[in-house]
Design a protein around this motif. Structure first.
Motif, PDB file in Angstrom:
ATOM      1  N   GLY A  76      33.152 104.079  52.311  1.00 51.89           N
ATOM      2  CA  GLY A  76      34.180 103.090  52.016  1.00 51.89           C
ATOM      3  C   GLY A  76      35.434 103.314  52.830  1.00 51.89           C
ATOM      4  N   ARG A  77      36.568 103.037  52.204  1.00 49.73           N
ATOM      5  CA  ARG A  77      37.838 103.159  52.912  1.00 49.73           C
ATOM      6  C   ARG A  77      38.227 104.625  53.123  1.00 49.73           C
ATOM      7  N   THR A  78      39.050 104.822  54.113  1.00 45.61           N
ATOM      8  CA  THR A  78      39.612 106.142  54.393  1.00 45.61           C
ATOM      9  C   THR A  78      41.129 106.054  54.339  1.00 45.61           C
ATOM     10  N   LEU A  79      41.737 106.953  53.566  1.00 46.78           N
ATOM     11  CA  LEU A  79      43.194 107.045  53.510  1.00 46.78           C
ATOM     12  C   LEU A  79      43.656 107.937  54.655  1.00 46.78           C
ATOM     13  N   ARG A  80      44.620 107.446  55.421  1.00 45.30           N
ATOM     14  CA  ARG A  80      45.178 108.241  56.514  1.00 45.30           C
ATOM     15  C   ARG A  80      46.673 108.419  56.291  1.00 45.30           C
ATOM     16  N   VAL A  81      47.095 109.669  56.293  1.00 40.75           N
ATOM     17  CA  VAL A  81      48.495 110.008  56.025  1.00 40.75           C
ATOM     18  C   VAL A  81      49.053 110.762  57.220  1.00 40.75           C
ATOM     19  N   ARG A  82      50.152 110.250  57.791  1.00 45.17           N
ATOM     20  CA  ARG A  82      50.795 110.945  58.917  1.00 45.17           C
ATOM     21  C   ARG A  82      51.931 111.809  58.377  1.00 45.17           C
ATOM     22  N   PRO A  83      51.839 113.129  58.555  1.00 44.48           N
ATOM     23  CA  PRO A  83      52.883 114.020  58.016  1.00 44.48           C
ATOM     24  C   PRO A  83      54.228 113.797  58.711  1.00 44.48           C
ATOM     25  N   GLY A  84      55.304 113.957  57.942  1.00 39.14           N
ATOM     26  CA  GLY A  84      56.622 113.916  58.561  1.00 39.14           C
ATOM     27  C   GLY A  84      56.794 115.079  59.518  1.00 39.14           C
ATOM     28  N   ASP A  85      56.193 116.219  59.162  1.00 36.55           N
ATOM     29  CA  ASP A  85      56.190 117.404  60.016  1.00 36.55           C
ATOM     30  C   ASP A  85      54.737 117.721  60.356  1.00 36.55           C
ATOM     31  N   PRO A  86      54.311 117.520  61.614  1.00 31.75           N
ATOM     32  CA  PRO A  86      52.911 117.760  61.982  1.00 31.75           C
ATOM     33  C   PRO A  86      52.410 119.158  61.637  1.00 31.75           C
ATOM     34  N   ALA A  87      53.326 120.137  61.598  1.00 30.43           N
ATOM     35  CA  ALA A  87      52.918 121.509  61.298  1.00 30.43           C
ATOM     36  C   ALA A  87      52.437 121.670  59.862  1.00 30.43           C
ATOM     37  N   GLU A  88      52.755 120.710  59.002  1.00 32.93           N
ATOM     38  CA  GLU A  88      52.360 120.803  57.599  1.00 32.93           C
ATOM     39  C   GLU A  88      50.956 120.249  57.325  1.00 32.93           C
ATOM     40  N   LEU A  89      50.300 119.732  58.348  1.00 32.39           N
ATOM     41  CA  LEU A  89      48.994 119.106  58.142  1.00 32.39           C
ATOM     42  C   LEU A  89      47.973 120.066  57.526  1.00 32.39           C
ATOM     43  N   PRO A  90      47.803 121.295  58.020  1.00 30.35           N
ATOM     44  CA  PRO A  90      46.838 122.208  57.381  1.00 30.35           C
ATOM     45  C   PRO A  90      47.177 122.487  55.924  1.00 30.35           C
ATOM     46  N   ALA A  91      48.467 122.589  55.618  1.00 29.98           N
ATOM     47  CA  ALA A  91      48.876 122.848  54.235  1.00 29.98           C
ATOM     48  C   ALA A  91      48.548 121.658  53.341  1.00 29.98           C
ATOM     49  N   MET A  92      48.628 120.454  53.878  1.00 32.97           N
ATOM     50  CA  MET A  92      48.272 119.258  53.112  1.00 32.97           C
ATOM     51  C   MET A  92      46.794 119.290  52.725  1.00 32.97           C
ATOM     52  N   VAL A  93      45.948 119.643  53.706  1.00 34.39           N
ATOM     53  CA  VAL A  93      44.509 119.719  53.449  1.00 34.39           C
ATOM     54  C   VAL A  93      44.227 120.747  52.356  1.00 34.39           C
ATOM     55  N   ARG A  94      44.895 121.908  52.420  1.00 33.20           N
ATOM     56  CA  ARG A  94      44.691 122.953  51.414  1.00 33.20           C
ATOM     57  C   ARG A  94      45.182 122.502  50.047  1.00 33.20           C
ATOM     58  N   ALA A  95      46.307 121.809  50.012  1.00 37.02           N
ATOM     59  CA  ALA A  95      46.876 121.363  48.743  1.00 37.02           C
ATOM     60  C   ALA A  95      45.929 120.428  48.000  1.00 37.02           C
ATOM     61  N   LEU A  96      45.283 119.546  48.732  1.00 31.59           N
ATOM     62  CA  LEU A  96      44.335 118.631  48.095  1.00 31.59           C
ATOM     63  C   LEU A  96      43.141 119.401  47.533  1.00 31.59           C
ATOM     64  N   ALA A  97      42.616 120.349  48.310  1.00 27.61           N
ATOM     65  CA  ALA A  97      41.467 121.126  47.863  1.00 27.61           C
ATOM     66  C   ALA A  97      41.815 121.932  46.621  1.00 27.61           C
ATOM     67  N   GLU A  98      43.010 122.525  46.605  1.00 28.98           N
ATOM     68  CA  GLU A  98      43.444 123.330  45.459  1.00 28.98           C
ATOM     69  C   GLU A  98      43.656 122.482  44.214  1.00 28.98           C
ATOM     70  N   SER A  99      43.894 121.177  44.409  1.00 29.47           N
ATOM     71  CA  SER A  99      44.144 120.266  43.289  1.00 29.47           C
ATOM     72  C   SER A  99      42.877 119.561  42.822  1.00 29.47           C
ATOM     73  N   GLY A 100      41.720 119.998  43.351  1.00 28.34           N
ATOM     74  CA  GLY A 100      40.461 119.381  42.945  1.00 28.34           C
ATOM     75  C   GLY A 100      40.160 118.080  43.658  1.00 28.34           C
ATOM     76  N   LEU A 101      40.759 117.879  44.831  1.00 29.63           N
ATOM     77  CA  LEU A 101      40.517 116.673  45.630  1.00 29.63           C
ATOM     78  C   LEU A 101      39.995 117.084  47.006  1.00 29.63           C
ATOM     79  N   PRO A 102      38.785 117.638  47.075  1.00 30.10           N
ATOM     80  CA  PRO A 102      38.236 118.084  48.365  1.00 30.10           C
ATOM     81  C   PRO A 102      37.854 116.896  49.238  1.00 30.10           C
TER      82      PRO A 102
END
Length: 339
Positions: free
Chosen positions: A249-275
């Motif tokens: 289906g659809r894909t959500l795409r989010v552009r970080p305000g700070d590109p360096a935070e992208l890996p942390a965003m991926v980890r945050a979702l996984a830690e919150s039960g949203l892999p």
């Protein structure tokens, strides 16, 4: 001489004309073809609804051209059945040829004749009167931007001009079923658009088109339905929307305000039960969505964790992404973009 010179039109109402009330213009079942030990087609089923364009997609070597050659009676299958325009491919090849037009992957025109002479000759061989053949040739020369070169020998034409002349030749008899085997390969965008416009015009007038292509934009522009072939087998069928839904289906795409935070965003979702979130090649967070609640949850997690977001967008997968997911190989349009 082009392939089309051997194909003459069959008008409804003429002796031996095929029925005109068929729902499907092309029906193939269990088509098998071997070349030595190579199984080029392995039980292919294909249906083309009358008055539509079926796009046949597949990587090089998938069996697309072999299928076209069988359906146009140029080669015979080792197994299976096929009916085109109401005629059996094996039992009624002569009648079938009178209903079809064919443009192969490579332009084949008589280089000693001019563009106008090529089309006029084919028109006459297709049982058009001298007046009709001349008028139809002039019409198609204009549509494919060849009028200025109409009197020149075809051997002086560029590759793109020869291709356009070959396409015009396949259309001169207004065939009821038209096979186009990768018709716009190597053409510039303007000429490609001219070919698309002519195909759409023919379909509007009642023709049926079987189109093989590796250009996903072309498939989306022209085809009502799609069939994907890989390694001689049909692996997917349906409309563009059907195939996109099949892949995801659809894909959500989010552009970080700070590109360096992208890996942390991926980890945050996984830690919150949203892999399932990942960093895409454009430096965005990509999250395949299963429902609206998941979208809300993802945005909530990012906001709670304090991530700055520059942009948010949702999109269905492109047909290029669908092709890659189904076959594991790049389409021609994807390769062009990568270069």
């Amino acid at each position: 001489m082009t392939t089309q010179t051997a194909i003459a039109p069959q008008r409804a109402g003429q002796p031996g004309a095929a029925p005109t009330d068929r729902v499907n213009a092309v029906e193939a079942r269990g088509i098998v073809k071997h070349f030595g030990e190579t199984r080029a087609l392995d039980g292919v089923d294909l249906t083309v609804r009358q008055g539509t364009v079926l796009g046949v997609l597949g990587p090089n070597g998938a069996g697309k051209t072999t299928l076209i050659r069988i359906l146009s009676t140029l080669i015979t299958p080792d197994a299976g059945t096929a009916v085109v325009g109401g005629y059996d491919v094996l039992r009624q090849p002569k009648q079938l040829r009178r209903t079809i037009g064919l443009t192969g992957q490579y332009a084949s025109v008589d280089e000693l004749l001019s563009g106008a002479e090529n089309l006029y000759l084919i028109g006459r061989l297709l049982d058009l009167s001298a007046k009709q053949a001349k008028a139809r040739a002039a019409e198609l020369l204009e549509r494919f931007s060849l009028t200025e070169a109409a009197g020149r020998p075809a051997k002086t034409y560029s590759g793109g001009m020869r291709r356009r002349l070959d396409l015009a030749a396949s259309m001169i008899g207004r065939p009821r079923v038209l096979y186009l085997d990768e018709p716009t390969t190597g053409l510039d965008p303007r000429t490609r658009n001219e070919v698309w416009a002519e195909v759409q015009r023919m379909v509007a007038e009642g023709a049926t088109v079987l189109l093989t292509t590796q250009y996903m934009e072309e498939a989306e522009q022209l085809a009502s339905d799609l069939t994907v072939i890989d390694r001689g087998r049909v692996i997917a069928n349906g409309t563009v929307a059907d195939l996109k839904a099949q892949v995801g289906g659809r894909t959500l795409r989010v552009r970080p305000g700070d590109p360096a935070e992208l890996p942390a965003m991926v980890r945050a979702l996984a830690e919150s039960g949203l892999p399932g979130g990942y960093a895409d090649p454009d430096g965005q967070l990509a999250v395949p969505l299963t429902d609206e609640a998941q979208l809300t949850a993802v945005i909530g997690v990012l906001g709670t964790r304090g991530f700055a977001v520059a942009a948010i967008d949702t999109a269905v997968p492109s047909l290029d992404e669908v092709f890659l997911a189904l076959t594991g190989q790049q389409s021609a349009s994807t390769e062009e973009t990568a270069r």
